[in-house]
Structure formats: structure tokens, C-alpha cells
Design an enzyme around this catalytic site. Structure first.
Site, PDB file in Angstrom:
ATOM      1  CD  GLN B 254       0.563  49.414  30.968  1.00 60.99           C
ATOM      2  OE1 GLN B 254       0.706  48.398  30.802  1.00 60.99           O
ATOM      3  NE2 GLN B 254       0.334  49.976  32.368  1.00 60.99           N
ATOM      4  CG  HIS B 257       4.783  46.718  32.922  1.00 63.15           C
ATOM      5  ND1 HIS B 257       4.743  45.949  34.212  1.00 63.15           N
ATOM      6  CD2 HIS B 257       3.658  47.401  32.965  1.00 63.15           C
ATOM      7  CE1 HIS B 257       3.624  46.387  34.716  1.00 63.15           C
ATOM      8  NE2 HIS B 257       2.964  47.080  34.187  1.00 63.15           N
ATOM      9  CD  GLU B 322      -1.884  43.702  28.930  1.00 62.61           C
ATOM     10  OE1 GLU B 322      -1.045  44.507  28.566  1.00 62.61           O
ATOM     11  OE2 GLU B 322      -1.730  43.040  30.146  1.00 62.61           O
ATOM     12  CG  HIS B 323      -3.915  47.861  29.724  1.00 59.37           C
ATOM     13  ND1 HIS B 323      -2.644  47.081  29.722  1.00 59.37           N
ATOM     14  CD2 HIS B 323      -4.490  47.168  30.972  1.00 59.37           C
ATOM     15  CE1 HIS B 323      -2.429  46.630  30.666  1.00 59.37           C
ATOM     16  NE2 HIS B 323      -3.558  46.357  31.577  1.00 59.37           N
ATOM     17  CG  ASP B 356      -1.765  48.013  35.741  1.00 61.99           C
ATOM     18  OD1 ASP B 356      -2.517  47.276  35.229  1.00 61.99           O
ATOM     19  OD2 ASP B 356      -0.972  48.511  35.621  1.00 61.99           O
ATOM     20  CG  HIS B 415     -24.299   5.977  17.572  1.00 63.92           C
ATOM     21  ND1 HIS B 415     -22.987   5.296  17.445  1.00 63.92           N
ATOM     22  CD2 HIS B 415     -23.967   7.154  17.989  1.00 63.92           C
ATOM     23  CE1 HIS B 415     -22.089   5.841  17.900  1.00 63.92           C
ATOM     24  NE2 HIS B 415     -22.653   6.897  18.384  1.00 63.92           N
TER      25      HIS B 415
END
Lengths: 434, 434
Positions: B254, B257, B322-323, B356, B415
Site C-alpha cells: 500500500q 501507491h 479501507e483495507h 486488488d 391531500h
């Protein structure tokens, strides 16, 4: 109500994102509440709502909730309970289960579905306080399993600290777990960032004025928010043989909401269009809210006459109306051709107010053409999903090289090595379980 | 990698909403494309991407798509097909059915689920072009049944008109139905409002640079958009006994990235924390992208040592990563306590890159703590729902008075009358079917 040909008919309204001054005001309120907490909340409540509170007075007590029951008619309690039961029964059917998929290689893939932990519901004060909207925002969250549902609503002005008892009863029946007398952008900021008294939430929903709407946009990201609701809309798709007085009454029930509301009949029958138009004029004069309904009918109302039923369906799909009534001989045969509509009402007895209050489906529905890509509020709006991956050694040994190939094509050698280090070690140890 | 106590650990990053200048630039591009169509698209493509095109050259031809297959290795085609099959199989399990509920009184309530008609997928050019992301955006839309899936991606600079052949092959395999060589804010504007060549879509998804992100915010409302993705994150929850080299490799996968990525180990074991930290240093030096990984590990990486496994789980839930990898003796026993995590990987062989590229679940997952309220991309992101209400005469006669009571409490007499006019007429006609 004007009768127009399909060729001459156009409908488009813009969203309201506020003036620069309104945006600045909202940013300043949100930042103050975030920085100062309760003190800022109380200051804005005094300044904007003209109600002087102490921090200990922000929370609505259990006793106040109970007292509200004494202040409303028993028939209202009965009616709101019946409505809540039906709304709950419908939303119960939307509940979904987590699932796991057990693979032959010993791997498990899955999707975990969980409720949000804490949700904030904004309820406007004054004349726009609708008990039915409390049910429609709170019940889906409760059905989703959200354990903490927090309502905020501005106290009545005049130093009373009061909240509309109909709102309190609806909140109690729907399942609100905490309630605070605070409104406006300051309430949204408190829900998003928390104060000494109000713990922050994961999602904020419910309607409000432009300041509330802008504040929700401002805090989005720190918390989730619902969609911005535009003015109410109804489209009626009808054929010769439909009762003009029913259609006119339904059109007017939307037109009375506000001056921006839109009520449109689409029909291949000129005579039905003319009959409905005449009925609208007749019934309009008798309505208490005739000034509002008149303005909205003049601005956004129309009876659109098409060459065919097919053309009428095309217009509906382009409008993507919030509410659609289909009043034709065989309405179910047409539903399959309706691509865009938030809520679809079939036949002469499915008057739109049936859905506003009682049938069960949610009455918070995408407006302004967004039914093309958005949906009515439902249980899914109050859950979150997590993917689950349990990869077995066998699966990794089988797929590892393929995964490394894909990672390397993207120039992500670190990704490839995370797989490679395992392949090397498991192969070197002769594949013993570890 | 620093080793810190749970007490000293904090993690918070802010979202990037762009500078005022970037926002102005984007607004101006969006407005020009909306007003001028293709002409503006071509002008910005020449100005920003340095590629001179004619309108007829915007669309990528079938022949170009086919030619791309000759320009990539057969092993890549095999790998991307295998990945696409697995991703499709997982997302197939998310498909939902419309339902109808037939009531005893003859009424029908239901929920209709339909795919969006037309979806736009943005694919970045240059080094950030990831074939795997094409699969992850396109396949859920295709599984949902979206008939028109439009990809846009900037042409390579240097006058070549070229698009990365790996992207073209991934797009073809995933099921893209149209492709245009246009990128940046101008591509987003074209998808939202349409031009002579590009028809407008209902939803835009896919990652992009800050201009693309701001353009998506700008057009939101006219179309739907996906969430803004932040930098990648991984948290690993591990106990004594886990393999430090596996954990270090996953953290680095990670960290490589980008410099904003975050990689965090949370463990009650100081010795594991130290061993992983040492392994990170060792493996880091060997990585091609070591400068990026080093920066992100220094800025956002940490090995957090807690007093207990329970405390470690608390930290994970606060991070809402996230992960999340769970590398403990019995990972399945811990999943139930994880409230907030986008994707959960269990055991030593479920290395994050498995998810991934290949396992099946989506790799587009909420970042920056938003897993508290948001979910990975899935089939639900490409459908819309309509409520269905068919009320029988019997039901309306039974419930009508209750509905009128609720409407009148809200001051909406129109109504109430839409119901009342039916009750009057049906009762007067003696309840014959009509």
C-alpha cells in the site's frame, strides 16, 4: 391549467445552491460550532431562533416526550401508529442479509451488511414540521438496525423551548432514541462534529431550509448526508375513461405543497386533458391553500396532449417524475415501460396521498429528474457493506502468478512481492500448512 | 517504520477540495463544454493534452480496440480474463430482484429494481492508468445490466492519439460499449451534459486527478457521481505468531501507491511490532518505488502497540480503514467485532493485492474513515429503485379516513380532498366496482 401539445412542452428547474452570502454564513456557523461546541450552539439558538437555553436544556427529556401524548388527539396517536406499522412492514421487506460464498478450494468470499451506528435526523420547525416525514426518515434507519437515532429540531421562538407535540409523538412512535432542541446550520454542525452534549453521527438526513441544506453539503465527507430534495412533483399518465375529478384532485394535492411544485397530466386524450383542466379550475377555488396551488399550477402545471400512449410514456421517462400515477385501463401493462419514476401509483384508488402517509413505501423520493439515477429513501441508506476475503493457501498457490503478472503490468512491484514472498516461502517449506 | 503506543497514535487526513483557482478553471471548462459542445472538447484536448483531434476522431474505433490485443502479451489477456471472470462471479451474487407483495385486501406493494441506462467511466491516462481499475468500475455496471457503458480517457500527448493498449484490452474484456479519447474536466462535462458526439450519461465514476474530481463535484445533480477516493490505506491487525515478512510486504504494497498512502500495523505484541518494523526497513530498500514508499511510511505508517487485542480492535474501528488484514490465530472470531472496514482480509494467505486484482470483491473501497458510513463499489451503485403502489378500492375505503386525518394535521387539505373525493363518490355509488 394550460393544455399544451407534447411538442410545446418543456420542463426544467435548477437546483438551489444558495447565494455566496448564505454559503459564507453557513461556513462561519459550522466552523464556530466545530471550534466552540455547546457555547456556539447556544449562542446561535439565542441569536437565530430567539430562544435562550442552557446546555442542560438542549436535550428533550423523556418526560417531555410523554407529555406530548397528552397534548395531541387520541385519533392522531391511533393514525400515526397505524401508519408507522405499515411503513415498517414495507421497509422490513428491504432488509438484506450478509452472505458468504464457500469455494471448492477452501476460500471464502462474502459481503457483510451492518447498520450504521448513529444517525441524525433533522426535522424543520414551524409550518414545515410534518410528522409523516419523521416516520419516513426514522423508520428505515430503525429497520436497518441503527441503534442510535438522534433527532434535532429548532425550538419554537418566543422563549418557550417548545417543540410541536405531533412531531414528538411521531418521533417516539418511529423509534428516535435521543432528541435535541437545536436547528439550522448549527444543528447540522453539531451532528457532524459533535459538541459536549451531542455526540457526532455517521449520517445526517431530513429536510430543512437553505441554510440546513448548505450546512449538509459543507459537512459531507466528515459524515454522510442524504440527497437534497427539491420541490414536490407529480405526473399523471391517463387515458380516456379516467375520472377527471380524481386526477384534478391528485394534481392539486401536489400543487398545494409549495409554489415551486409541479403537477403535470400527460395523456393522448384531448378531451380528458380539457376535462381535467376544467376540474382543476373548479377544485382550486375551494382549496384553503389556493394561492400556493394557483401559483404552482400557473408556473409548472400542464396538461400535455400527445399523439399516442407511447409518446406519453416517452415524456414520462424524460420527466423522471418523483410521483407517477398511471390511470389507464391496464396500468400494470405499462409499468414495464416506465424507466424513470420515483414512486409509481397504479389505478384509480392509488391516490398519491395514500403514499405520502400510509401505504408503506417511503415518501422521500428523488425530485427534479434525478429518478433517472436515484431511488426513494430505504433501508439501504442506513447500512454499510464490507467485503470479506479469506483466501486459502491452495487458492494463493494456484492464482499467485496471475496476480503478480497483473501487478507488474501496473508497475506495482511491491504488490507482486507481497504475493511472491508467500509463494517462495510456501514452496520452500514443501507446502506444509503453516 | 515508527513503533508507537496506542495512546500516542493519531491519524487524520483532510479531503482535498482544490484551490480556488483550480475550482475556477474547472467551472470555466465545464461551462464552455456545456455551451459549445465538441468544439470546446477539441480545443481543451489540444490545449491541455497537446493532441489535435477532429470530432470524428474522438471515438475509439472497433479496429483500434482489436489492434490493442496485438500489442499486449497473450499472458496479460489470459490474466485479465481470469480476473474479469472472478470479479463478475462475485458481483453476480449482489444482483437483486424486483419484488411485489400481494396483500389480502387486493392491494399490491412493490419495489422495482432497474439498471441505470447509461454510465460513464473515467480512466486516467499516463502512469495512473490501471487496467484493474477498469474492471472494477465497469464490471459492476455490466452485471447490474447497464446497457450503455461509456469510457473516456485522455489521449497520450505527443500527437499520437494513442491509448494504453492494456487499458483498451481491459475495457473490451470488462464490457465497455463505447470509448472516447478525451480526458480531464472537459471529459466529465461532456459525459454530464452531452456534446454532438458524446451522449450524456446518468452516472459518472472512476478515479482522476484533482481537475477530474472537482469537475465531478461540479456536475453532480445533473448526473450522479461516485465518491471521491482518497489515498490508499491498509491496517493490519495481528497477534504474536504472525509472519512479520508477510505483514511488512503487505504494508509496503500500500505504501508504494503514493506518498499520501497509509499503512498501519495494530498489535498487542511489542515483539511483533518490532519485527515487522525491521522487516519493513529491509524490504523497503529493495523496492523499485522505495522513495514513494519511504515517504508514505515516514508520514503515515506506524506499528501501534496496544494493551490487548480488544484495544487493537477498538483502534481499527476508529480508523475505519479501507483495507483491513486480520492475521490472528482465529481471524473469523474477530470479524464480528469489526464494525468499520471497507474490505476485510483474513489469515496469512489473503494478502491485500489478492483483493486488488483477483479475488472478486471490488477494489474501489471507502477511504479516510468513510467506511463508517460508505461501502465498496458494487452492483447497487448502478441500479435505481422505484416504489410501486396499487391500492385496491377495499383498502382505500378502509384506510381513507386515517389518511385524511394525517393530511389535515399537516395542514394539507388538498391531500385530504384527493382521498375524500374518492370516498364520497365510491360510497355514493354504493361501492360498485368502477
Amino acid at each position: 391549467m394550460r393544455v399544451v401539445s407534447a411538442r410545446d412542452f418543456q420542463s426544467k428547474r435548477e437546483n438551489d445552491y444558495g447565494t455566496p452570502e448564505q454559503n459564507e454564513t453557513v461556513k462561519s456557523i459550522v466552523n464556530s460550532v466545530r471550534a466552540e461546541g455547546d457555547i456556539a450552539l447556544l449562542r446561535y439558538t439565542e441569536q437565530l431562533d430567539r430562544v435562550k437555553l442552557e446546555a442542560s436544556g438542549l436535550r428533550v427529556t423523556e418526560a417531555e416526550m410523554q407529555a406530548a401524548y397528552e397534548r395531541v388527539e387520541p385519533s392522531f396517536v391511533t393514525a400515526i401508529r397505524a401508519a408507522a406499522d405499515r411503513i415498517r412492514a414495507y421497509h422490513d421487506k428491504q432488509k438484506r442479509q450478509s452472505w458468504m460464498d464457500f469455494q471448492a478450494d477452501g476460500s471464502i468470499l462474502g459481503q457483510i451488511i451492518r447498520p450504521l451506528r448513529r444517525v441524525g435526523v433533522y426535522v424543520p420547525g414551524g409550518k414545515a414540521a410534518y410528522p409523516s416525514s419523521v416516520l419516513m426518515n426514522v423508520i428505515p434507519a430503525q429497520v436497518a438496525g441503527v441503534p442510535e437515532i438522534v433527532m434535532v429540531t429548532p425550538p419554537a421562538s418566543g422563549g418557550e423551548m417548545g417543540i410541536n407535540p405531533y412531531i414528538l409523538v411521531a418521533a417516539a412512535e418511529a423509534g428516535v432514541t435521543e432528541m435535541y432542541r437545536v436547528g439550522g446550520a448549527q444543528a447540522i454542525a453539531a451532528l457532524a462534529y459533535g459538541t459536549e452534549t451531542i455526540q457526532p453521527v455517521d449520517k445526517i438526513c431530513g429536510p430543512g431550509n437553505i441554510y440546513v441544506a448548505l450546512a449538509k453539503r459543507e459537512v459531507y465527507g466528515a459524515v454522510n448526508i442524504d440527497s437534497l430534495a427539491g420541490p414536490s412533483e407529480i405526473a399523471v399518465l391517463a387515458e380516456e375513461g379516467a375520472d377527471p375529478s380524481y386526477i384534478a384532485a391528485d394534481l392539486l394535492s401536489q400543487a398545494e405543497h409549495d409554489e415551486m411544485a409541479s403537477a403535470i397530466l400527460v395523456t393522448p386524450s384531448l378531451s380528458l386533458a380539457e376535462a381535467v383542466s376544467a376540474e382543476v379550475e373548479r377544485q382550486l377555488e375551494l382549496l384553503p391553500r389556493r394561492d400556493i396551488a394557483r401559483t404552482s399550477m400557473d408556473s409548472y402545471g400542464a396538461a400535455v396532449v400527445t399523439d399516442s400512449l407511447t409518446d406519453a410514456i416517452d415524456i414520462i421517462n424524460r420527466l423522471a417524475p418523483e410521483h407517477l400515477e398511471i390511470v389507464t385501463k391496464e396500468p400494470m401493462a405499462i409499468v414495464g415501460q416506465i424507466e424513470n419514476a420515483g414512486a409509481i401509483f397504479l389505478g384509480p384508488y392509488s391516490s398519491e396521498p395514500v403514499g405520502d402517509y400510509f401505504a408503506g413505501p417511503n415518501h422521500i423520493i428523488p425530485t427534479n429528474g434525478t429518478a433517472r439515477f436515484a431511488s426513494p429513501v430505504d433501508v439501504d441508506d442506513f447500512i454499510k457493506k464490507s467485503s470479506l476475503i479469506y483466501y486459502s493457501k491452495e487458492a494463493l498457490l494456484r492464482d499467485g502468478e496471475t496476480i503478480m503478472e497483473l501487478a507488474r503490468r501496473e508497475g506495482l512491484e511491491g504488490h507482486a512481492r507481497a504475493i511472491g514472498i508467500r509463494l517462495d516461502q510456501e514452496r520452500n517449506t514443501g507446502g506444509t500448512t503453516k
